[in-house]
Design a protein around this motif. Structure first.
Motif, short mmCIF file in Angstrom:
data_model
loop_
_atom_site.label_atom_id
_atom_site.label_comp_id
_atom_site.label_asym_id
_atom_site.label_seq_id
_atom_site.Cartn_x
_atom_site.Cartn_y
_atom_site.Cartn_z
N ALA A 90 33.75 29.10 49.25
CA ALA A 90 33.80 29.32 50.50
C ALA A 90 33.89 30.89 50.77
N VAL A 91 35.18 31.37 49.96
CA VAL A 91 35.49 32.71 50.13
C VAL A 91 34.69 33.77 49.97
N GLY A 92 33.86 33.36 48.84
CA GLY A 92 32.73 34.50 48.34
C GLY A 92 31.85 34.78 49.68
N LYS A 93 31.35 33.93 50.17
CA LYS A 93 30.44 34.08 51.45
C LYS A 93 31.36 34.60 52.73
N ALA A 94 32.36 34.01 52.88
CA ALA A 94 33.09 34.57 54.00
C ALA A 94 33.60 36.04 54.03
N LEU A 95 33.72 36.61 53.10
CA LEU A 95 34.11 38.01 52.94
C LEU A 95 33.07 38.87 52.63
N THR A 96 32.99 40.28 53.39
CA THR A 96 32.08 41.18 53.18
C THR A 96 32.11 41.78 51.85
N SER A 97 31.17 42.43 51.44
CA SER A 97 30.74 43.00 50.36
C SER A 97 32.19 44.11 49.98
N ALA A 98 32.62 45.01 51.11
CA ALA A 98 33.64 45.84 51.00
C ALA A 98 34.91 45.19 51.00
N GLN A 99 35.31 44.05 51.46
CA GLN A 99 36.37 43.13 51.46
C GLN A 99 36.72 42.68 50.02
N LEU A 100 35.59 42.28 49.41
CA LEU A 100 35.58 41.69 48.03
C LEU A 100 35.65 42.77 47.01
N ARG A 101 35.29 43.82 47.20
CA ARG A 101 35.34 45.18 46.26
C ARG A 101 36.79 45.42 46.24
N LYS A 102 37.23 45.52 47.40
CA LYS A 102 38.72 45.82 47.60
C LYS A 102 39.71 45.04 46.69
N ILE A 103 39.75 43.64 46.67
CA ILE A 103 40.35 42.72 46.32
C ILE A 103 40.04 42.98 44.56
N ILE A 104 38.86 42.93 44.20
CA ILE A 104 38.64 43.16 42.83
C ILE A 104 39.30 44.48 42.23
N ASP A 105 39.12 45.52 43.13
CA ASP A 105 39.72 46.71 42.66
C ASP A 105 41.18 47.01 42.50
N HIS A 106 41.72 46.29 43.58
CA HIS A 106 43.13 46.33 43.88
C HIS A 106 43.97 45.36 43.46
N GLY A 107 43.33 44.03 43.16
CA GLY A 107 44.23 42.75 42.89
C GLY A 107 44.83 42.08 44.28
N LEU A 108 45.36 41.04 43.91
CA LEU A 108 45.76 40.29 45.19
C LEU A 108 46.89 39.16 44.56
N GLY A 109 47.98 39.20 45.42
CA GLY A 109 48.81 37.91 45.09
C GLY A 109 50.28 38.53 45.23
N GLU A 110 51.05 37.67 44.76
CA GLU A 110 52.52 38.15 44.68
C GLU A 110 53.11 38.88 43.39
N SER A 111 52.97 40.29 43.47
CA SER A 111 53.03 41.00 42.13
C SER A 111 54.53 40.95 41.86
N ALA A 112 55.47 40.73 42.73
CA ALA A 112 56.75 40.62 42.42
C ALA A 112 57.31 39.37 41.75
N ASN A 113 56.71 38.15 41.93
CA ASN A 113 56.89 36.77 41.48
C ASN A 113 56.30 36.58 40.30
N PRO A 114 56.80 36.62 39.17
CA PRO A 114 55.94 36.31 37.63
C PRO A 114 55.73 34.65 37.77
N THR A 115 56.31 33.82 38.64
CA THR A 115 56.02 32.50 38.51
C THR A 115 54.71 32.21 39.45
N LYS A 116 54.21 33.11 40.08
CA LYS A 116 53.04 32.94 40.86
C LYS A 116 51.77 33.71 40.22
N PRO A 117 50.57 33.35 40.34
CA PRO A 117 49.48 34.09 39.64
C PRO A 117 49.31 35.35 40.35
N TYR A 118 48.90 36.01 39.80
CA TYR A 118 48.33 37.17 40.40
C TYR A 118 47.20 37.99 40.04
N MET A 119 46.20 38.35 40.76
CA MET A 119 45.12 38.74 40.50
C MET A 119 44.97 40.04 39.99
#
Length: 253
Positions: A90-119
């Protein structure tokens, strides 16, 4: 009598030729009908005719596998791997191309918490063309692309053999290179490149199984693009797969 015999022979030959030509034509048509440049497979219970997808979408399906997106987001983005990682159907279709590119290029998640996944921050590793293909694949609904499947992990052949397959399937090879030789540019990092997982420096710093395991679990997430960062694998990779990866890394020179 001889004339009648000749006519019968000629008729027999003609009939045989008709049959042969018919079989050849059927075979050619049957083969053509089975051959597709790019196809997607059905996921329903009942078999359905294969549908074609564009070359860009097909390439995106292969990028999705190459960069191990499915290891966190599930096969074809259906989720179910971790409660902290969203499905992409669902997320893939809901987000624009620019939003998806930003997430892929910049990552997403809790970078400070190693117990949580981080893209991870992929910006310096994945090319612009590959990002565009991946975005096209997400917007197309993540169809099943022929031959875009993760590397199978051999069973019963030893931990190192399984670990070698996991090294490719889980995308380690994209950043750390074949056989852990490293060298992938990471210009904004202190070392200017993603470190190798072989050689005396690595063995000196990670001289126990526990240290290697913790490195894989906690990653090296900085969350600051354009510095490439290794994701937290702790909530994603099983303990059995971790042991196999460690066994493989210990074989590298």
């Amino acid at each position: 009598m001889k004339g009648n015999g000749l006519v019968q022979v000629l008729l027999g030959v003609g009939l045989a030729l008709v049959i042969v030509v018919g079989l050849v034509a059927w075979g050619a048509g049957h083969y053509t009908n089975r051959t597709q440049t790019v196809t997607v497979a059905s996921t329903g219970a009942e078999p359905t005719a294969a549908a074609s997808v564009s070359p860009e979408v097909a390439a995106g399906g292969h990028v999705f596998v190459q960069f191990a997106c499915g290891q966190c987001h599930g096969d074809r983005g259906i989720g179910g791997v971790s409660a902290d990682v969203p499905a992409l159907t669902a997320v893939g279709k809901a987000l624009t191309s620019a939003q998806l590119r930003k997430i892929i290029d910049h990552g997403l998640g809790e970078s400070a918490n190693p117990t949580k996944p981080y893209m991870p921050v992929w910006g310096a590793v994945i090319s612009t063309r590959q990002v565009n293909e991946l975005v096209a694949y997400l917007h197309a609904g993540l169809p099943a692309v022929s031959d875009a499947t993760p590397v199978p992990v051999p069973q019963g052949q030893g931990l190192a053999v399984a670990g070698a397959a996991l090294y490719v399937r889980d995308g380690c090879i994209n950043c750390h290179g074949p056989n852990g030789l490293g060298g992938v540019p990471n210009p904004q990092s202190p070392d200017k490149a993603i470190p190798s997982l072989s050689g005396p420096d690595f063995r000196k710093e990670f001289n126990t199984d526990t240290k290697i395991t913790e490195m894989v679990r906690t990653g090296s997430v900085l969350g600051r693009a354009p510095i490439v960062s290794m994701p937290h694998w702790g909530g994603i990779i099983s303990n059995a797969d971790l042991r196999a990866l460690v066994a493989y890394l210990k074989t590298l020179k």
